[in-house]
Design an enzyme around this catalytic site. Sequence first.
Site: not given
Ligand code: NAD
Length: 260
Positions: A145, A158
Amino acid sequence: MLSGKLHDKVVILTGGTSGIGRASVKLFCQEGAKVVIGARNEKAGEALVKEVQEEGNGEAFFVKTDVSIPKQVENLVKQTVEHFGRVDVLFGNAGILLTGTAPDTSLETWQRTIDINLSGNFYLAKYGIPALIKSNGKVIVFTASELGTVGASEDVAYCASKGGLINMMRAIAIDSAQYGIRVNCVAPGPVETPMLRIWFDEADNPQELEDIQKEPVLLKRFADPKEIAEVALFLASDSSSYMTGSVVVADGGATAWYGL
Ligand code: NAD
Protein backbone atom coordinates in the site's frame (compact mmCIF):
# COMPACT_ATOMS: atom_id res chain seq x y z
CA MET A 1 -7.17 -14.01 -25.00
CA LEU A 2 -5.49 -10.60 -24.80
CA SER A 3 -1.76 -10.81 -25.60
CA GLY A 4 -0.95 -13.99 -23.63
CA LYS A 5 1.49 -12.30 -21.23
CA LEU A 6 0.90 -15.10 -18.70
CA HIS A 7 0.23 -17.90 -21.17
CA ASP A 8 0.10 -21.23 -19.26
CA LYS A 9 1.65 -19.67 -16.13
CA VAL A 10 0.35 -21.13 -12.87
CA VAL A 11 -0.39 -18.32 -10.42
CA ILE A 12 -1.31 -18.62 -6.74
CA LEU A 13 -3.33 -15.51 -5.87
CA THR A 14 -4.60 -14.84 -2.34
CA GLY A 15 -7.68 -12.77 -1.57
CA GLY A 16 -8.94 -13.29 -5.11
CA THR A 17 -12.69 -13.07 -4.59
CA SER A 18 -13.04 -9.31 -4.19
CA GLY A 19 -11.62 -5.95 -5.27
CA ILE A 20 -8.06 -5.91 -6.62
CA GLY A 21 -7.70 -9.69 -6.29
CA ARG A 22 -10.84 -10.40 -8.26
CA ALA A 23 -9.84 -7.94 -11.01
CA SER A 24 -6.42 -9.62 -11.13
CA VAL A 25 -7.90 -13.13 -11.43
CA LYS A 26 -9.95 -11.94 -14.42
CA LEU A 27 -7.07 -10.07 -16.08
CA PHE A 28 -4.48 -12.80 -15.47
CA CYS A 29 -6.85 -15.42 -16.94
CA GLN A 30 -7.49 -13.16 -19.95
CA GLU A 31 -3.69 -13.20 -20.35
CA GLY A 32 -3.72 -17.02 -20.43
CA ALA A 33 -2.85 -17.84 -16.80
CA LYS A 34 -4.04 -20.74 -14.68
CA VAL A 35 -4.95 -19.03 -11.44
CA VAL A 36 -5.40 -20.76 -8.11
CA ILE A 37 -7.56 -18.52 -5.94
CA GLY A 38 -6.76 -18.82 -2.22
CA ALA A 39 -9.56 -17.12 -0.30
CA ARG A 40 -12.08 -17.77 2.46
CA ASN A 41 -15.39 -17.26 0.67
CA GLU A 42 -16.14 -20.57 -1.03
CA LYS A 43 -19.33 -19.39 -2.74
CA ALA A 44 -17.67 -16.29 -4.25
CA GLY A 45 -14.60 -18.36 -5.19
CA GLU A 46 -16.56 -21.06 -7.02
CA ALA A 47 -18.69 -18.40 -8.77
CA LEU A 48 -15.52 -16.69 -10.02
CA VAL A 49 -14.10 -20.01 -11.27
CA LYS A 50 -17.33 -20.50 -13.23
CA GLU A 51 -17.20 -16.95 -14.61
CA VAL A 52 -13.63 -17.53 -15.85
CA GLN A 53 -14.68 -20.85 -17.41
CA GLU A 54 -17.56 -19.14 -19.24
CA GLU A 55 -15.28 -16.40 -20.56
CA GLY A 56 -13.10 -19.14 -22.06
CA ASN A 57 -9.66 -17.67 -21.29
CA GLY A 58 -7.14 -19.19 -18.93
CA GLU A 59 -8.32 -21.36 -16.08
CA ALA A 60 -9.16 -20.86 -12.41
CA PHE A 61 -9.28 -23.18 -9.44
CA PHE A 62 -10.42 -22.35 -5.90
CA VAL A 63 -8.81 -23.52 -2.66
CA LYS A 64 -10.53 -22.35 0.53
CA THR A 65 -7.75 -20.60 2.43
CA ASP A 66 -7.42 -18.34 5.42
CA VAL A 67 -3.97 -16.82 4.90
CA SER A 68 -3.50 -16.23 8.63
CA ILE A 69 -3.41 -20.01 9.21
CA PRO A 70 -0.03 -21.46 8.15
CA LYS A 71 -1.37 -24.99 7.52
CA GLN A 72 -3.99 -23.62 5.12
CA VAL A 73 -1.38 -21.69 3.13
CA GLU A 74 0.80 -24.81 3.01
CA ASN A 75 -2.26 -26.70 1.74
CA LEU A 76 -2.89 -24.00 -0.91
CA VAL A 77 0.58 -24.56 -2.35
CA LYS A 78 0.20 -28.36 -2.13
CA GLN A 79 -3.18 -28.32 -3.88
CA THR A 80 -1.79 -26.07 -6.62
CA VAL A 81 1.04 -28.48 -7.36
CA GLU A 82 -1.36 -31.45 -7.26
CA HIS A 83 -3.83 -29.74 -9.60
CA PHE A 84 -1.55 -27.99 -12.10
CA GLY A 85 1.79 -29.77 -11.50
CA ARG A 86 3.78 -26.56 -10.96
CA VAL A 87 3.85 -22.98 -9.63
CA ASP A 88 5.17 -20.03 -11.64
CA VAL A 89 3.91 -16.96 -9.77
CA LEU A 90 2.98 -16.21 -6.16
CA PHE A 91 0.72 -13.18 -5.74
CA GLY A 92 0.10 -12.30 -2.07
CA ASN A 93 -2.80 -9.90 -2.18
CA ALA A 94 -5.16 -10.73 0.72
CA GLY A 95 -5.43 -7.95 3.27
CA ILE A 96 -7.64 -6.15 5.73
CA LEU A 97 -7.96 -2.54 6.87
CA LEU A 98 -8.71 -1.99 10.55
CA THR A 99 -8.14 1.60 11.66
CA GLY A 100 -7.14 3.24 14.94
CA THR A 101 -4.48 5.17 16.85
CA ALA A 102 -2.16 3.06 19.01
CA PRO A 103 -4.22 3.54 22.21
CA ASP A 104 -7.46 2.87 20.28
CA THR A 105 -6.19 -0.30 18.60
CA SER A 106 -7.18 -3.42 20.51
CA LEU A 107 -4.65 -6.21 20.88
CA GLU A 108 -6.96 -8.38 18.74
CA THR A 109 -7.06 -5.77 15.94
CA TRP A 110 -3.29 -5.40 16.00
CA GLN A 111 -2.73 -9.17 15.95
CA ARG A 112 -5.33 -9.83 13.23
CA THR A 113 -3.85 -7.12 10.98
CA ILE A 114 -0.31 -8.44 11.36
CA ASP A 115 -1.51 -12.07 10.99
CA ILE A 116 -3.22 -11.40 7.65
CA ASN A 117 -1.33 -8.51 6.03
CA LEU A 118 2.19 -9.51 7.06
CA SER A 119 2.35 -13.11 8.34
CA GLY A 120 -0.05 -14.33 5.62
CA ASN A 121 2.47 -13.19 3.01
CA PHE A 122 5.34 -14.70 4.97
CA TYR A 123 3.53 -18.08 4.95
CA LEU A 124 3.00 -17.76 1.20
CA ALA A 125 6.73 -17.14 0.71
CA LYS A 126 7.74 -19.86 3.21
CA TYR A 127 5.67 -22.60 1.59
CA GLY A 128 5.55 -21.20 -1.95
CA ILE A 129 9.22 -20.51 -2.67
CA PRO A 130 10.34 -24.18 -2.49
CA ALA A 131 7.55 -25.01 -4.99
CA LEU A 132 8.60 -22.09 -7.22
CA ILE A 133 12.22 -23.29 -7.17
CA LYS A 134 11.19 -26.85 -8.07
CA SER A 135 9.06 -25.55 -10.96
CA ASN A 136 11.67 -23.05 -12.11
CA GLY A 137 9.04 -20.37 -11.38
CA LYS A 138 10.32 -16.83 -11.38
CA VAL A 139 7.99 -14.31 -9.77
CA ILE A 140 6.54 -13.12 -6.47
CA VAL A 141 4.25 -10.08 -6.20
CA PHE A 142 2.75 -8.65 -3.02
CA THR A 143 0.03 -6.03 -2.70
CA ALA A 144 1.41 -3.55 -0.20
CA SER A 145 0.00 0.00 0.00
CA GLU A 146 1.11 3.61 -0.29
CA LEU A 147 0.63 3.42 3.50
CA GLY A 148 3.64 1.11 3.63
CA THR A 149 5.75 4.01 2.36
CA VAL A 150 4.26 6.95 4.31
CA GLY A 151 2.29 7.24 7.55
CA ALA A 152 -1.38 8.10 7.89
CA SER A 153 -3.58 9.16 10.79
CA GLU A 154 -5.41 6.52 12.83
CA ASP A 155 -3.93 3.65 10.80
CA VAL A 156 -1.22 2.31 13.11
CA ALA A 157 -1.66 -1.43 12.59
CA TYR A 158 -2.26 -1.14 8.84
CA CYS A 159 0.78 1.14 8.26
CA ALA A 160 2.96 -1.19 10.35
CA SER A 161 1.80 -4.27 8.45
CA LYS A 162 2.33 -2.75 5.00
CA GLY A 163 5.68 -1.15 5.90
CA GLY A 164 6.78 -4.54 7.23
CA LEU A 165 5.57 -6.24 4.06
CA ILE A 166 7.62 -3.90 1.86
CA ASN A 167 10.84 -4.55 3.75
CA MET A 168 10.10 -8.30 3.99
CA MET A 169 9.71 -8.23 0.18
CA ARG A 170 13.22 -6.71 -0.14
CA ALA A 171 14.72 -9.37 2.15
CA ILE A 172 13.01 -12.14 0.17
CA ALA A 173 14.23 -10.56 -3.09
CA ILE A 174 17.84 -10.75 -1.83
CA ASP A 175 17.55 -14.43 -0.89
CA SER A 176 15.65 -15.40 -4.04
CA ALA A 177 17.82 -13.72 -6.68
CA GLN A 178 20.15 -16.76 -6.81
CA TYR A 179 17.18 -18.78 -8.15
CA GLY A 180 16.29 -16.11 -10.71
CA ILE A 181 13.14 -15.29 -8.73
CA ARG A 182 12.05 -11.64 -8.88
CA VAL A 183 10.10 -10.21 -5.93
CA ASN A 184 8.25 -6.88 -6.03
CA CYS A 185 5.37 -4.97 -4.44
CA VAL A 186 2.57 -2.97 -5.97
CA ALA A 187 1.67 -0.15 -3.58
CA PRO A 188 -1.79 1.19 -4.40
CA GLY A 189 -3.37 4.39 -3.19
CA PRO A 190 -7.13 4.42 -2.59
CA VAL A 191 -8.92 1.91 -4.80
CA GLU A 192 -12.68 1.62 -5.24
CA THR A 193 -13.14 -1.80 -3.58
CA PRO A 194 -15.36 -3.19 -0.80
CA MET A 195 -12.47 -2.56 1.64
CA LEU A 196 -12.63 1.20 1.04
CA ARG A 197 -16.43 1.34 0.71
CA ILE A 198 -17.07 -0.53 3.99
CA TRP A 199 -14.65 1.80 5.81
CA PHE A 200 -16.51 4.85 4.46
CA ASP A 201 -19.95 3.38 5.15
CA GLU A 202 -19.07 2.68 8.78
CA ALA A 203 -17.92 6.29 9.39
CA ASP A 204 -20.14 8.87 11.14
CA ASN A 205 -19.96 10.99 7.98
CA PRO A 206 -19.11 8.76 4.97
CA GLN A 207 -19.04 11.61 2.44
CA GLU A 208 -16.69 13.68 4.56
CA LEU A 209 -14.30 10.72 4.99
CA GLU A 210 -14.43 10.00 1.26
CA ASP A 211 -13.62 13.65 0.44
CA ILE A 212 -10.70 13.65 2.90
CA GLN A 213 -9.28 10.51 1.27
CA LYS A 214 -9.61 11.99 -2.21
CA GLU A 215 -8.04 15.33 -1.26
CA PRO A 216 -4.33 14.37 -1.54
CA VAL A 217 -4.84 12.35 -4.73
CA LEU A 218 -3.57 14.49 -7.61
CA LEU A 219 -5.88 12.73 -10.08
CA LYS A 220 -8.88 13.49 -7.79
CA ARG A 221 -10.42 10.04 -8.05
CA PHE A 222 -10.01 6.57 -6.60
CA ALA A 223 -8.43 3.85 -8.75
CA ASP A 224 -10.52 1.22 -10.44
CA PRO A 225 -9.32 -2.25 -9.24
CA LYS A 226 -8.45 -3.09 -12.86
CA GLU A 227 -5.87 -0.25 -12.89
CA ILE A 228 -4.04 -1.96 -10.01
CA ALA A 229 -4.45 -5.40 -11.60
CA GLU A 230 -2.63 -4.00 -14.65
CA VAL A 231 0.36 -3.06 -12.45
CA ALA A 232 0.30 -6.52 -10.84
CA LEU A 233 0.23 -8.06 -14.33
CA PHE A 234 3.27 -5.99 -15.30
CA LEU A 235 5.12 -7.25 -12.20
CA ALA A 236 3.96 -10.86 -12.69
CA SER A 237 4.98 -11.01 -16.35
CA ASP A 238 8.26 -10.81 -18.26
CA SER A 239 7.48 -7.13 -18.96
CA SER A 240 9.24 -6.36 -15.66
CA SER A 241 12.15 -8.77 -16.25
CA TYR A 242 14.79 -6.39 -14.84
CA MET A 243 12.86 -5.52 -11.67
CA THR A 244 13.32 -7.07 -8.26
CA GLY A 245 13.12 -5.56 -4.77
CA SER A 246 11.01 -2.72 -6.16
CA VAL A 247 7.91 -0.96 -4.94
CA VAL A 248 5.66 0.28 -7.73
CA VAL A 249 3.46 3.01 -6.33
CA ALA A 250 0.11 3.46 -8.09
CA ASP A 251 -1.61 6.13 -6.01
CA GLY A 252 -2.80 8.84 -8.39
CA GLY A 253 0.09 10.99 -7.16
CA ALA A 254 -0.96 11.08 -3.50
CA THR A 255 2.51 10.44 -2.08
CA ALA A 256 4.31 12.64 -4.63
CA TRP A 257 3.77 15.77 -2.51
CA TYR A 258 3.19 17.03 1.01
CA GLY A 259 0.13 19.12 0.38
CA LEU A 260 1.59 22.35 -1.00
P1 NAD B 1 -11.15 -6.25 -0.62
O1 NAD B 1 -11.66 -6.25 0.77
O2 NAD B 1 -12.08 -6.05 -1.74
O3 NAD B 1 -10.34 -7.59 -0.89
C1 NAD B 1 -9.50 -8.17 0.08
C2 NAD B 1 -9.50 -9.65 -0.13
O4 NAD B 1 -8.68 -10.26 0.87
C3 NAD B 1 -10.92 -10.24 0.04
O5 NAD B 1 -11.12 -11.21 -0.96
C4 NAD B 1 -10.84 -10.85 1.42
O6 NAD B 1 -11.75 -11.90 1.61
C5 NAD B 1 -9.40 -11.34 1.43
N1 NAD B 1 -8.95 -11.67 2.78
C6 NAD B 1 -8.99 -10.92 3.89
N2 NAD B 1 -8.55 -11.63 4.93
C7 NAD B 1 -8.22 -12.86 4.47
C8 NAD B 1 -7.72 -14.04 5.06
N3 NAD B 1 -7.48 -14.13 6.36
N4 NAD B 1 -7.50 -15.11 4.27
C9 NAD B 1 -7.75 -15.06 2.94
N5 NAD B 1 -8.24 -13.98 2.32
C10 NAD B 1 -8.47 -12.89 3.09
O7 NAD B 1 -10.02 -5.15 -0.64
P2 NAD B 1 -8.96 -4.73 -1.75
O8 NAD B 1 -8.94 -3.27 -1.71
O9 NAD B 1 -9.15 -5.42 -3.02
O10 NAD B 1 -7.61 -5.25 -1.03
C11 NAD B 1 -6.66 -6.07 -1.68
C12 NAD B 1 -5.28 -5.68 -1.18
O11 NAD B 1 -5.02 -4.34 -1.59
C13 NAD B 1 -5.14 -5.68 0.34
O12 NAD B 1 -3.90 -6.23 0.70
C14 NAD B 1 -5.21 -4.22 0.69
O13 NAD B 1 -4.54 -3.93 1.90
C15 NAD B 1 -4.52 -3.60 -0.51
N6 NAD B 1 -4.80 -2.18 -0.72
C16 NAD B 1 -6.07 -1.74 -0.92
C17 NAD B 1 -6.27 -0.37 -1.08
C18 NAD B 1 -7.65 0.20 -1.30
O14 NAD B 1 -7.81 1.42 -1.23
N7 NAD B 1 -8.67 -0.59 -1.59
C19 NAD B 1 -5.19 0.50 -1.06
C20 NAD B 1 -3.92 0.00 -0.86
C21 NAD B 1 -3.72 -1.35 -0.69
